[in-house]
Design a protein around this motif. Structure first.
Motif: not given
Length: 450
Positions: A213-216, A258-260, A270-271, A425-427
């Motif tokens: 998720g953090a890989n642009g 997928f996360i949200a 997400a990280e 989403a993770a938050a």
């Protein structure tokens, strides 16, 4: 005093650096040995003793692993040609910045690797040597390469800016035992099936799928496919951005969900930015992942080939064709020569070696990728079940990312926008059509004029 062509290149590269918000770094240049650079066929003896610089991209498990792999091959080239190669392996977080800085200063390496999605953007700077028919003739001709790989080497209607080196495609990797234990007989072919399967597989600290998720770049690759399946592109016919259309918004939301919304990927995804997705898949923490030619990396974590399967990434509806049936971007790494090199003949000799049929078998075999040189693809090393699937994806259901001058800005603006949505989403913050459109609108507003 700079020539007009150099000044134009400086302006183009500087504009691209400014648009991306990148910081210029000091770059090494090629050595000062004489070279003919005349365009005439080089006498092999005249090239002996020259030294060229090569910036290689990180393809293996680490920079040091790549240095070890490549040094063996470069020593072979030196033994054959008498040309020495000064190697630097550069991580993906720094590579584009380094290339743009070199394009601006005119002090680049002789030969470099570029992600094939950057081809048109870097081509627009004028810093790379165009591969016209004469240049291709020095390495055996353009027709040696797969058409899909050539299509991702520069803008349509122009001579390619680079030569394909490694080809890759995305597939859906799935853990056979986890599927069997969950009572799932077959891997999903549609996204609805993937989400349904993912929910069955998400339990007891294990998840249906892992995402980076953090890989642009990963974000861009997947939302490109999801938009394409909806008949949408991220640029119009004139190269202008079209980020805020309903299909583009839906593509991003589907991926972030997928996360949200679906909750089939861990919030920690997400990280993920450094291939943690592969670790989670290979160690059984996640039952599925979407990845490019991952067999070598999976094996490094101890997972055996018979423990997983690979199928095309799902589509919106079963049996989809045309744009709706696209399951991967055309992924890969290209080799380019800096236009300002003082060692054009030696650089071309090196590209010829790296794209020779024998060396293509060796390099792609070590990295688990697919040779873009068609003749090399018949080697038994590339007939494994997973690579057969991915080769078919490249031939039948892959599409190149838009080969437009502003593609790199798209990656560097929209990729992080999706990262921020994953973080929301993770938050536990809501990810809606409105929040997705707002993020894409902000990214589009930062795009330079086409």
């Amino acid at each position: 005093m700079r020539s007009s062509s150099t000044s134009s290149r400086l302006l183009a590269a500087t504009a691209l650096v400014a648009a991306l918000g990148l910081t210029l770094a000091a770059c090494g240049g090629g050595s000062d040995d004489d070279s003919s650079g005349s365009g005439k066929p080089a006498d092999a003896n005249s090239l002996k003793g020259q030294t060229i610089t090569y910036w290689a991209s990180n393809q293996g498990t680490s920079l040091d692993a790549d240095k070890k792999t490549l040094t063996t091959e470069l020593d072979k080239f030196t033994a054959q040609s008498g040309i020495k190669v000064k190697l630097e392996v550069i991580g993906w977080a720094d590579l584009l910045n380094r290339i743009l800085a070199a394009a601006t200063s005119g002090q680049g390496p002789d030969v470099l690797n570029i992600g094939n999605t950057w081809s048109a953007s870097l081509q627009a700077t004028g810093a790379l040597m165009p591969w016209d028919d004469t240049a291709f003739g020095t390495i055996g001709g353009k027709d040696r390469f797969a058409p899909a790989a050539i299509a991702s080497a520069g803008a349509a209607g122009q001579d390619p800016a680079a030569v394909p080196l490694y080809s890759m495609a995305y597939g859906l990797y799935y853990n056979k035992k986890m599927f069997a234990d969950a009572g799932i007989a077959n891997p999903p072919t549609t996204w609805d099936e993937l989400v349904a399967d993912g929910k069955k597989l998400t339990k007891d600290g294990h998840y249906g799928i892992a995402v980076e998720g953090a890989n642009g770049a990963e974000n861009i690759h997947h939302i490109f496919v999801l938009a394409k399946q909806r008949g949408a592109s991220w640029f119009d016919d004139k190269g202008g951005p079209t980020f805020t259309g309903p299909q583009q918004v839906a593509a991003v939301k589907q991926y972030v969900d997928f996360i949200a919304g679906d909750k089939i990927a861990a919030k920690g995804n997400a990280e993920y930015v450094q291939n943690q997705t592969i670790t989670d898949f290979a160690t059984g923490k996640a039952a599925m992942m979407m990845w490019q030619t991952a067999s070598a990396s999976i094996a490094s974590h101890g997972m055996k080939p018979d423990q997983y399967g690979v199928v095309p990434v799902p589509t919106q509806t079963a049996g989809a064709s045309g744009d709706a049936g696209v399951t991967s971007m055309v992924a890969g790494i290209n080799m380019a020569i800096f236009k300002d090199t003082k060692h054009k003949d030696a650089a071309e000799a090196f590209v010829k070696f790296m794209t020779s049929t024998d060396e293509q078998k060796v390099l792609n075999g070590k990295y688990g990728s697919i040779p873009p040189v068609v003749e090399a693809q018949s080697d038994p090393a590339f007939q494994t079940p997973d690579l057969k699937v991915l080769a078919e994806v490249l031939q039948k259901s892959a599409a190149p990312l838009p080969q437009v001058a502003n593609e790199s800005q798209f990656e560097n603006l929209v990729g992080p926008a999706v990262k921020s949505l994953f973080a929301d989403a993770a938050a536990g913050k809501p990810v809606t059509d409105e929040t997705v459109k707002a993020a894409l609108t902000k990214a589009q507003q930062q795009m330079p004029a086409s």
